[in-house]
Write a protein that holds these residues in place. Sequence first.
Motif, short mmCIF file in Angstrom:
data_model
loop_
_atom_site.label_atom_id
_atom_site.label_comp_id
_atom_site.label_asym_id
_atom_site.label_seq_id
_atom_site.Cartn_x
_atom_site.Cartn_y
_atom_site.Cartn_z
N THR A 188 0.99 -9.53 6.76
CA THR A 188 1.53 -8.80 5.61
C THR A 188 0.63 -7.65 5.23
O THR A 188 -0.59 -7.83 5.13
N ARG A 189 1.20 -6.50 5.00
CA ARG A 189 0.39 -5.36 4.58
C ARG A 189 0.12 -5.48 3.09
O ARG A 189 0.85 -4.96 2.25
N TYR A 205 -6.45 0.64 -0.75
CA TYR A 205 -6.63 2.07 -0.96
C TYR A 205 -6.63 2.21 -2.47
O TYR A 205 -5.69 1.75 -3.13
N GLU A 206 -7.64 2.83 -3.02
CA GLU A 206 -7.80 2.78 -4.47
C GLU A 206 -6.82 3.69 -5.21
O GLU A 206 -6.11 4.51 -4.61
N SER A 207 -6.82 3.52 -6.53
CA SER A 207 -5.93 4.29 -7.39
C SER A 207 -6.33 5.76 -7.40
O SER A 207 -7.47 6.12 -7.09
N GLU A 240 2.16 3.44 5.77
CA GLU A 240 1.04 3.28 4.86
C GLU A 240 -0.01 4.37 5.09
O GLU A 240 -0.57 4.92 4.15
N ALA A 241 -0.24 4.70 6.36
CA ALA A 241 -1.22 5.73 6.68
C ALA A 241 -0.72 7.08 6.15
O ALA A 241 -1.45 7.79 5.45
N ARG A 242 0.53 7.39 6.43
CA ARG A 242 1.07 8.67 5.99
C ARG A 242 0.99 8.79 4.47
O ARG A 242 0.48 9.77 3.92
N PHE A 268 0.80 -1.23 0.00
CA PHE A 268 0.00 0.00 0.00
C PHE A 268 0.83 1.28 0.00
O PHE A 268 0.29 2.37 0.16
N VAL A 269 2.15 1.14 -0.11
CA VAL A 269 3.00 2.32 -0.02
C VAL A 269 3.79 2.50 -1.32
O VAL A 269 4.42 1.56 -1.80
#
Length: 850
Positions: free
Chosen positions: A181-182, A391-393, A431-433, A126-127
């Motif tokens: 796993t993320r 988290y979408e494109s 990932e949040a940032r 996600f990053v």
Amino acid sequence: MLRKTFLLVALMWCVSVVSGASPKKMNLGGKWQFAERGSDRWLEAVVPGTVQQDLIRHGLLPDPFYGMNEERVQWVEDRDWSYRRSFEITRRDLAHESARLHFEGLDTYAEVRLNGELILRSDNMFVGREVEVRPLLREGRNELQIEFRSPIREMMPRREADGFDYPADNDHRREKLSIYTRKAPYSYGWDWGIRMVTMGVWRPVWLEFGDVARIGDVYVQQKSLDDREAQLMCRVALQRIGRPSDLEVGVDCLLGGKRVAYCEEIVSCEEADREVELPMTIRDPKRWMPNGWGDQTLYEVKVEVRHKGRVVAEAERRIGLRTLRVVQECNNEGESFYFEVNGIPMFAKGANYIPQDALLPSVGEERYRRLFEDVREAGMNMIRVWGGGTYESDLFYDLADEYGILIWQDFMFACTTYPHDELFLKQVEDEARYNLIRLRNHPSLAMWCGNNEIAEGLKYWGWNRKYDAKIFEGMKRGYDTLFCKLLPDAVARWDEGRFYMHTSPMVANWGRPATWTVGDSHNWGVWYGQKPFESLDTDIPRFMSEFGFQAFPEMKTIATFAPEEAYALESEIMTAHQKSSIGNDLIRTYMERDYRVPEKFEDFVYVGLVMQGEGMRRGFESHRRHRPYCMGTLYWQLNDSWPVVSWSGIDYYGNWKALHYEARRAFRDLTFSVVEENGAFEVWLLSDRLTDAEDLSLKLELLDFEGRLLKQKEIRCKAEANKSQRILVENLADWALQPENSFLKMTLAENGREKVVDTHYFVKTKNLQLPEVEVACSQRVCNGECEVRVSSPVLVKNLFVECPIQGVRYSDNFFDLLPGEERVIRITSPEIKRGEKLNLKLNHIRATYK
Ligand code: NHV
């Protein structure tokens, strides 16, 4: 003409080279090579993509969606995979001071080497990551190589060290590894999902050259907004390249190409990173409105960084001006939960979104756009990006901005507890940032939610009994750390002012009616609780964030994965495409209550579609009638990630199930709804409009199935803006005269013009004495479109026009054709060719009786 264009292009090229305008980007997507790690059998690959897509392309994996093939594609997850490509670098490229390699998404455990040097280790899908690689580049050929390690093999030792399995029931492997796993949870399986643990370069890769300075980020913060003006703060994150220098930063705000605000500043860039704050004021701001309430006005913000008069970096963003508040107010009724947009309470209409494909990179712009068209077309104003996906494109949120669809965004955690060791927390923080920064400029982004149903799971799903006290206490502590501390802190820091709640549902639990008075609710009393659809009239939440009912996809979709011999509820192949173990039994149980259960599989599929649509519509209307107590309804689930039996309203190929048509009917901005209660029936006017409808009339006609008028009544009425009101109460005894043989036709007209025509039946469909009928049907085919005319002398219940072309669109379908009525529907698809008659099939309820 051609020559002129050529000259112009050549001229522009010269100008940009001379002025050294915007930094140069080199797309490194496209043709790559891949091999199983250690093998030297390199084959062509496509980036962005997944190893599964590459294997399928080479015939090394069968079509995973067909038949029982899911089993045959599982081995891929246990192997490691290598990807490589080369690219050319010129001396001119090397004249730049900086070259940054951008990876927007690596799935997941990856080591990246450039010309043999390790430049990046990555462990979170996600990053996005970027690396300065200028010192490693050389003139001529450069080699980029990525090693992907199996997330299964990688995490197996972790599980052994823990000595227990997390409660990840949707993870369809014996060893529950998804939580470590993320990575998109649904790829490990879900109760509507195929298991495909993907690996690969799943988002774009590119190289960016630059000099003097780069723009790391542009954040346009709305400081205030009223009718007179909007005050914005544009925060530009500059990254210095090379020596300290003075820079000129300018920001332009445009509407329809015209400048509405400008600000510029000269800054000296001493440190490597610096943020420049540029205030702007827009006079007479035009607000961004959600779908149904007006325009989705978007302003363009252009940032330029100049050095000695030369543009060294530029960036563009789109913003919308709106206020949004999530209102949680306590009173003696409980606690509200609703969205107030531009100062006006908004009844939220929409659905829960899951990833559109098991192989995400195969979803191109066209599918995204089509989905948003379907969402808008159904009158929706909100979708929830549910926490078991991704988290979408960027494109997804761009479209949400354009189509006026507010996004309820979950963080990617669902239905299980997660680890909370230091490394894991660090990964989540990254990932949040990354995603907060990436998404915070979008006006469509309404809120963040920590996870799906994990607090509920901790309270009610028996995990306290399943695990010993120490482990369970650890899980609870981990929950608090992740969702009550780390994530809200991250939102406050990186997306200040946006609403965050730690879980959904917050308090309400579907088995405990006393809790329904507070916040959002996932009410699964219908379906899991086996409550009748009628319970939707009375089991009312403050905001329905999930409720749903399954249906099979229509036959042409089933035909894409099953041969005719498998057309049976319990065939092996159908079972492989029904991931809810209780699903088929529940569908049958519900069908027996309200419909005559057909014998033929095809008819069962059709009646199931009708039932899902009508059942869910009951909920939509009930929720709308109960505003302002209830202020939203999001159905589970909008779409599918492969062809499967599921709760979706739109199948994998984009075909609307009856549910999505029913949603469109129930979500009309101005409509009516009928409910029976205590020997009476009530008619309600439902308005989500911002203005009153002054001149309305409602006509009730009681008709028998041959169209004879038995009774009628007409009233004049008004619908107040943004409100639901009861406008009529009638004795059932006065109307349900021969309930098995008659129905109510209702017509709502505005300013004398017909707006909505709908029907109401006084008994269940199975008790109607429907007449046998041949529906007359004719076609007019042109390129791309077929006009279908259907008519019947008697009532045709739930007419379904089936067209064999995959993904066609209908102007309407699954409707009651009234006695003596002729309806014209339009079917559109690029595959429809003039002169080629469509092989249409009609089905309706009476036709399924033997
Ligand atoms: O089962 C359908 C959907 C899921 O796909 C998805 O995870 O968040 N569903 C059902 C529920 N929540 C969701 C409700 N959960 C329970 C039902 C019955 C017992 C325990 C939990 C979505």
